[in-house]
Design an enzyme around this catalytic site. Sequence first.
Site, short mmCIF file in Angstrom:
data_model
loop_
_atom_site.label_atom_id
_atom_site.label_comp_id
_atom_site.label_asym_id
_atom_site.label_seq_id
_atom_site.Cartn_x
_atom_site.Cartn_y
_atom_site.Cartn_z
N CYS A 2 -19.06 59.36 80.51
CA CYS A 2 -18.50 60.53 79.83
C CYS A 2 -17.69 61.40 80.80
O CYS A 2 -17.90 61.37 82.01
CB CYS A 2 -19.63 61.38 79.26
SG CYS A 2 -20.73 60.48 78.22
N ARG A 27 -12.54 56.15 83.13
CA ARG A 27 -14.01 56.10 83.21
C ARG A 27 -14.61 55.33 82.03
O ARG A 27 -15.78 54.97 82.06
CB ARG A 27 -14.59 57.52 83.19
CG ARG A 27 -14.19 58.36 84.39
CD ARG A 27 -14.37 59.83 84.10
NE ARG A 27 -15.77 60.20 84.00
CZ ARG A 27 -16.44 60.86 84.93
NH1 ARG A 27 -15.83 61.23 86.04
NH2 ARG A 27 -17.70 61.17 84.76
N TRP A 75 -19.06 58.15 76.29
CA TRP A 75 -19.40 56.73 76.46
C TRP A 75 -20.82 56.64 75.92
O TRP A 75 -21.76 57.14 76.54
CB TRP A 75 -19.29 56.40 77.95
CG TRP A 75 -19.85 55.09 78.42
CD1 TRP A 75 -21.13 54.83 78.81
CD2 TRP A 75 -19.13 53.87 78.62
NE1 TRP A 75 -21.24 53.54 79.22
CE2 TRP A 75 -20.04 52.91 79.12
CE3 TRP A 75 -17.80 53.48 78.41
CZ2 TRP A 75 -19.67 51.61 79.42
CZ3 TRP A 75 -17.44 52.18 78.73
CH2 TRP A 75 -18.37 51.26 79.22
N ASN A 101 -22.56 65.79 80.00
CA ASN A 101 -22.66 64.46 80.64
C ASN A 101 -24.07 64.34 81.17
O ASN A 101 -24.63 65.32 81.66
CB ASN A 101 -21.73 64.36 81.85
CG ASN A 101 -20.30 64.20 81.46
OD1 ASN A 101 -19.98 64.15 80.28
ND2 ASN A 101 -19.43 64.14 82.45
N GLY A 102 -24.62 63.12 81.14
CA GLY A 102 -25.98 62.93 81.67
C GLY A 102 -26.92 62.54 80.55
O GLY A 102 -26.49 62.18 79.45
N GLU A 483 -27.40 37.05 96.27
CA GLU A 483 -26.40 38.04 95.88
C GLU A 483 -25.65 38.57 97.11
O GLU A 483 -24.44 38.75 97.08
CB GLU A 483 -27.07 39.18 95.09
CG GLU A 483 -26.20 40.38 94.75
CD GLU A 483 -24.94 40.07 93.94
OE1 GLU A 483 -24.77 38.94 93.48
OE2 GLU A 483 -24.11 40.99 93.80
N LYS A 487 -21.62 38.28 97.68
CA LYS A 487 -20.75 39.44 97.92
C LYS A 487 -19.89 39.18 99.16
O LYS A 487 -18.70 39.44 99.15
CB LYS A 487 -21.57 40.72 98.18
CG LYS A 487 -22.19 41.40 96.99
CD LYS A 487 -21.22 42.01 96.00
CE LYS A 487 -20.75 41.03 94.99
NZ LYS A 487 -21.52 40.80 93.81
N GLU A 490 -17.16 36.32 98.57
CA GLU A 490 -16.07 36.55 97.63
C GLU A 490 -15.06 37.59 98.11
O GLU A 490 -13.90 37.51 97.76
CB GLU A 490 -16.58 36.87 96.22
CG GLU A 490 -17.29 38.18 96.07
CD GLU A 490 -17.84 38.37 94.65
OE1 GLU A 490 -17.27 37.83 93.70
OE2 GLU A 490 -18.84 39.10 94.52
N HIS A 506 -36.30 22.74 106.02
CA HIS A 506 -36.00 21.47 105.34
C HIS A 506 -34.52 21.12 105.40
O HIS A 506 -34.05 20.30 104.62
CB HIS A 506 -36.48 21.53 103.89
CG HIS A 506 -37.95 21.74 103.77
ND1 HIS A 506 -38.86 20.78 104.11
CD2 HIS A 506 -38.68 22.83 103.42
CE1 HIS A 506 -40.10 21.24 103.95
NE2 HIS A 506 -40.00 22.51 103.53
N LYS A 605 -11.88 39.70 87.12
CA LYS A 605 -13.03 40.54 86.79
C LYS A 605 -13.80 39.96 85.62
O LYS A 605 -15.02 40.04 85.56
CB LYS A 605 -12.56 41.97 86.49
CG LYS A 605 -13.67 42.95 86.20
CD LYS A 605 -14.51 43.21 87.44
CE LYS A 605 -15.77 43.98 87.16
NZ LYS A 605 -16.80 43.79 88.20
#
Length: 610
Positions: A2, A27, A75, A101-102, A483, A487, A490, A506, A605
Site C-alpha cells: 500500500c 509498489r 494492495w 498502511n500496515g 538457496e 543466489k 545466479e 561421499h 523474473k
Amino acid sequence: MCGIIGYIGQKPANEVIFDGLTRLEYRGYDSAGISVVDENKIHVCKDIGKLRNIRGLLLNDFGSKSPIGIGHTRWATHGRPSAFNAHPHSDCDNTLMVAHNGIIENFMSLKKKLRSEGHKFVSETDSEVLAHLIESHYRGDLGNAVINALKEVKGAYAIAVIHREHPDKIICARKESPLIVGIGEGENFVASDVTAILSYTRKVVYLDNLEAAEVTREGIEFFTLEGEAVKKTPTQVDWNPVAAEKGGYSHFMLKEIYEQPQVIRNTIGGRTSEEEGKIYLDELGLTGPEIYKAQRIVVVACGTAYYAGCVGKYLIEKLVKVPVECDLASEFRYREPLVDQNSLVIAISQSGETADTLAAVREAKIRGAKVLGIVNAKESSLTREVDGLVYIHAGPEIGVASTKAYIAMVTALTLLALMLGKIRSVLSPEYVQETIRELKVIPQQIERVLDKHEQIKEFASHFMDSRSFLFLGRGINYPSALEGALKLKEISYIHAEAYAAGEMKHGPIALIDHELPVMALATESNVYDKTISNLKEVQARSGKIIAIATEGDKAIYQLTQDVIEVPKVSEILSPIINVVPLQLFAYYVADLRGLDVDQPRNLAKSVTVE
Ligand code: F6R
C-alpha cells in the site's frame, strides 16, 4: 504494497494526490482512493483497478478542488480488492477519513467492541476499525483522538487522517510502517515513500517509530504517541526518480533484502493470536478432510520457491507429523506422480505464473488431489487454479533473484505447519503461543543481521574472485545452503554447489583444497556437533570456511575467523534468519564484480514458458 499520500496547500488536492499515487504504482496495488475536506464536508472517491482506468473518477468527476486531502493505493491483505475495501475509510457519519498502511493485529476484538457500541462497518478490512476508533475518542481535538485511539491498537501502521471540522490539518502517525512528511512553500505533504512527493519537494522529515505529526499549510508539529512534543530536523533528498523507486538503495535486490523485516510482519500480521495460541489463515479456502486429514503432502515448485518448500517439508513433518515429499514442478508433471484424493499438493510461487508449477497443479488436480497455493502475486494464474490459498504478502519483487519472497514463503509455511499441528493435536497451545511470540521478534533479529552488512561485504571482497564455492548445511538448514548457493551462482556467475554436510564425505570432499571457499551453516541445532565434525574434515584439507554461527559461539573460531554471527532462535525458525547473510553475501560478491545484480544474464523474473 500500500501507499499513502496527503496534501495541504494551495493546489487542488486530488490532482496532487493522484500524481503522487501514480509515482507509487511500482509498489503494486489493486485499488485506490482519494478523500478531501471541502467546506466542512468530506468528499471521497475510490475504486478497484489501475489508476489509468479510474483516472476519470479521481480527477474529472471528483467534484471538489479543495486543497486538503489524503489518498491511498491498496494492495489487498484483509478483504478482497473492492471499492468498499479501498481506502480512505470513514467513520459512521463521514466526519473523518483514514488512510492506513500496515496491519492491525487486534482488529477483530476492536471491531467486536466498536460494533457493540453501535458503530457500523462497511468493509472487510482491518483498517476501517481505525476510523471508528478515532471517532469514538474524538472530543474536538483530532490529534488527541488519534493518539488515544492508537493506544488501543496492536500491530503496524502508518496513517493519515483528515476531519471535516478541521479543514486546516492532516494528522499522521506511524509504528513500524514507514511515513515521511514533505516540506514545501505554503504547502506540506505526508507520504509513505519519498517517491510520491519528489516532484514537489526534496525537503523531508522521516518520522521515527511511535511518532506523529500535525501537518498544516504553514507548518508541522511533531509529537510522540505519548503526546510529548519532539524536534525533528529535515533532510534534503537528492535522489532521482529511479533511485527513489529503489528507496535510495543501489539495487532493487538490496532494497528487497532490507524490506524483509517488514515483509515478515506483513506475512504474519493479523494471522496469529498469541493469547489463544492460534493461527488464522482466513483465505485458505480448504476446510475439513481436504486439508486436515490429508495422509500425504506433496510440495511442487521451482527454484527458490522449491527451496522454501524443502524448508516446509522439515517444518510440516516435525510439527504436523505428516509425510511430505518435495518435487520440482518440472519433474512432477512428467513422472506419473502418486497423488490422489488423499493427498494435499502445496504449490509455491512468487509470480503465480511459472509454467512448470501451473502444469504440476493441473496434473495433481487430474489425479484427484486438492491443491493449496502459497503465492505472492495477487490474481495471478495460480491463484485461479488452486482450491485454497495462502498469500505471502511480500509485495512486488522486482530484483530477478528472489529474496523477500523466499523469506515470506518460509514464514507462511511456518504458520501453516503451526496451524495444522495445532488442529491435529500434535502441538500444544503453549508451544504455538511460544512460537508466535518468537516469530514476532524475528523482524528485529533480521535487522541485527542487516546491521552486519559491512562485515559481510568485507568477506565478499575476500572471496569475490573464487572460481567455485561449496555451501554446506544440515537438517532444516540444508535448504538454506541450497538457496544460498543458488543466489550466489545466479547473480555472480560463480559456480556454487550445495550439499548436506553429512554427505560431503561421499564425494565432494574430493574438491576441497586451499582454494575452495566453503560457506557453512553452523547455527545451534540438534545437528550442530555433527556439522562441526564435517567442518573439521574441511579444515583438515585446508578448505577456507566462512561460517554462519549463533551469537556467542566461541568454539566455531577454532575452525575459522570468518564468522557471521546471527541471533539465537529456535531451530525451526533458523532458516528465516540464516538465509539473510547468504543473500547479502551473494549481493556484495556480484556488485563488487560489477555485474547487473537486478537483471542477471539469461534469467527472467517470471518463467512463463517450459
Ligand atoms: C531464483 C528465482 C527463481 C524462481 C523460480 C520460481 O532467485 O527467482 O529460481 O524462484 O523461477 O519462480 P516463482 O516463485 O515465481 O514460481
